[in-house]
Design an enzyme around this catalytic site. Structure first.
Site, PDB file in Angstrom:
ATOM      1  CB  SER A  70      -5.166   4.599  37.126  1.00 29.00           C
ATOM      2  OG  SER A  70      -5.355   4.598  38.522  1.00 29.00           O
ATOM      3  CG  HIS A 100      -5.408   2.182  33.458  1.00 27.03           C
ATOM      4  ND1 HIS A 100      -6.162   3.066  32.716  1.00 27.03           N
ATOM      5  CD2 HIS A 100      -5.949   2.183  34.691  1.00 27.03           C
ATOM      6  CE1 HIS A 100      -7.112   3.587  33.483  1.00 27.03           C
ATOM      7  NE2 HIS A 100      -7.006   3.072  34.692  1.00 27.03           N
ATOM      8  CE  LYS A 135     -10.111   1.640  34.076  1.00 29.35           C
ATOM      9  NZ  LYS A 135     -10.039   0.799  35.267  1.00 29.35           N
TER      10      LYS A 135
HETATM   11  C1  LIG Z   1     -10.628   0.440  36.474  1.00 28.81           C
HETATM   12  C2  LIG Z   1      -9.799  -0.457  37.270  1.00 28.81           C
HETATM   13  C3  LIG Z   1     -10.341  -1.586  37.896  1.00 28.81           C
HETATM   14  C4  LIG Z   1     -11.819  -1.871  37.888  1.00 28.81           C
HETATM   15  O1  LIG Z   1     -12.237  -2.363  36.668  1.00 28.81           O
HETATM   16  P1  LIG Z   1     -13.795  -2.336  36.291  1.00 28.81           P
HETATM   17  O2  LIG Z   1     -13.916  -3.375  35.260  1.00 28.81           O
HETATM   18  O3  LIG Z   1     -14.123  -0.973  35.792  1.00 28.81           O
HETATM   19  O4  LIG Z   1     -14.547  -2.679  37.535  1.00 28.81           O
HETATM   20  C5  LIG Z   1      -9.486  -2.431  38.566  1.00 28.81           C
HETATM   21  N1  LIG Z   1      -8.167  -2.183  38.638  1.00 28.81           N
HETATM   22  C6  LIG Z   1      -7.614  -1.101  38.061  1.00 28.81           C
HETATM   23  C7  LIG Z   1      -6.143  -0.880  38.160  1.00 28.81           C
HETATM   24  C8  LIG Z   1      -8.414  -0.202  37.365  1.00 28.81           C
HETATM   25  O5  LIG Z   1      -7.851   0.882  36.801  1.00 28.81           O
END
Ligand SMILES: *Cc1c(COP(=O)(O)O)cnc(C)c1O
Length: 401
Positions: free
Chosen positions: A189, A217, A249
């Site tokens: 990310s 992502h 996301k």
């Molecule tokens: C955003 C993210 C999470 C967490 O996901 P949520 O559903 O927002 O709790 C986990 N792993 C990665 C790589 C992320 O970017």
């Protein structure tokens, strides 16, 4: 008497003020209205370049209509945790539809991606096991691994030969590990690079290790119709046993999920404490997630649009001379160096009506502070031009270009 006893909460203010002094405290920006290409942030209409809403689905009419309808038919809340009385037809339907979309035997949803990683990882491995983790993995993976009490080995970021070294070493020194699990983010990310999952999966198979990918992502972005990194590399499910993702996301709502074998799902929902002991999604959430899966299946143009805008933006920014690091995805970091410079650039961009936040030390190395931009399929070509112009103007003013 030590003062800590007289004032047991004194550390709250002291530690907060320390963060403020170091300029490391979060200053929250507030959206007035939806997360949209042009959003009202702190009262200003700005171009949104930092939401994870890659495909614009959070404000898609079909998702909104599905959420409203589910409130009418199923109410505002689910009333329970999933195993007691909190599993509704909507939850089951979402899991079936998601499994079909992912082309997996079965899927399971959790309240969030964080709850997925922190609930499932400590069940897959425990004392006497080994977790092998990319050094840049997400914090929810790190916390899940900590809860597991398994031993942890870290390999160099996205480096299969270093992973192989770690796996070889583990085999030599500790042949008695009960289980070995390799875990990686799919798309990282902070840099927007893609994990070499094909090679990681092959190494896992060669060493008898499970492979767990967190594709938060990559979904909605990579693979056929946005099916994610497993589809992107055409990998078989017995090579990548756990494909984890999130509805927060590209899917535009909230919630975590896993896809894999029926055995995996049966194990996961009987064991994950976050799943067993925490309330299930309100009907509106489950219904909106279902609609998001429908939209991804029926409107592939959003993913195509995301990539054409991403290419356009990256090319224009590279032509200007910006350092875009090793990004291969719609996450495009604009690396400027010093933290203070990244903060100034973000501030100036905001004045120029472009909203993109700085990512600074300790989230990235001291000399790699950056503005992280995330492209969004709902933008127009003109919007991308506006963003590039703002970067060019601010970049020149601050002598980055
Ligand atoms: C955003 C993210 C999470 C967490 O996901 P949520 O559903 O927002 O709790 C986990 N792993 C990665 C790589 C992320 O970017």
């Amino acid at each position: 008497m030590v003062s800590a006893v007289r004032d047991p909460t004194g550390f709250l203010r002291a530690e907060y003020e320390e963060l403020v002094r170091a300029d490391l405290d979060w200053k929250l920006r507030v959206l007035d209205g939806p997360s949209a290409p042009w959003s009202v942030v702190d009262g200003q209409r700005v171009l949104m370049l930092c939401s994870n809403n890659y495909l614009g689905l959070s404000n898609h009419p079909r998702l909104k209509a599905a959420a409203i309808e589910a409130v009418r038919t199923h109410g505002a809340g689910s009333g329970s945790v999933r195993p007691i009385a909190g599993t509704m037809d909507l939850h089951r339907e979402l899991e079936e539809r998601l499994a079909r979309f992912k082309r997996a035997e079965a899927s399971l949803t959790y309240q969030s991606g964080f709850a997925t990683n922190s609930g499932l990882l400590p069940q897959l491995v425990g004392e006497g096991d080994l977790v092998v983790s990319d050094e840049l993995n997400h914090g929810s993976i790190i916390d899940g691994v900590r809860l597991s009490r398994a031993e942890r080995a870290v390999y160099r970021h996205a480096d299969p030969s270093d992973l192989e070294r770690v796996l070889d070493e583990a085999e030599r020194h500790r042949p008695e590990y009960r289980r070995v699990l390799v875990v990686t983010d799919g798309v990282f990310s902070m840099d927007g690079d893609i994990a070499p999952l094909d090679r990681i999966a092959a190494l896992g198979a060669a060493h008898g290790a499970m492979v767990y990918v967190d594709d938060a992502h990559g979904e909605g972005v990579l693979g056929e119709g946005g099916r994610g990194i497993v589809s992107h590399f055409h990998l078989s499910r017995d090579r990548v046993q756990v494909e984890m993702g999130t509805f927060s996301k590209a899917f535009g709502v909230v919630g975590g999920h896993i896809s894999g074998s029926r055995d995996l799902v049966n194990f996961a929902f009987n064991k994950s404490r976050t799943w067993l002991l925490s309330g299930s999604h309100p009907p509106a959430v489950a219904a909106a997630c279902l609609a998001a899966v429908d939209v991804l299946e029926q409107e592939p143009e959003h993913v195509e649009r995301l990539w054409s805008l991403t290419r356009r933006f990256k090319k224009a920014m590279a032509d200007l001379g910006f350092d875009l690091g090793r990004s291969e995805t719609p996450i495009t970091p604009v690396i400027v160096g010093e933290s203070s410079l990244a903060k100034k650039l973000s501030q100036r961009l905001f004045e120029l009506k472009v909203f993109a936040l700085p990512i600074v030390y300790p989230m990235v190395a001291k000399d790699k502070a950056r503005i992280r931009t995330i492209m969004n399929a709902a933008l127009t070509d003109e919007d991308v031009g506006t963003a590039v112009d703002a970067f060019a103007k601010a970049g020149r003013e601050l002598k980055i270009l």
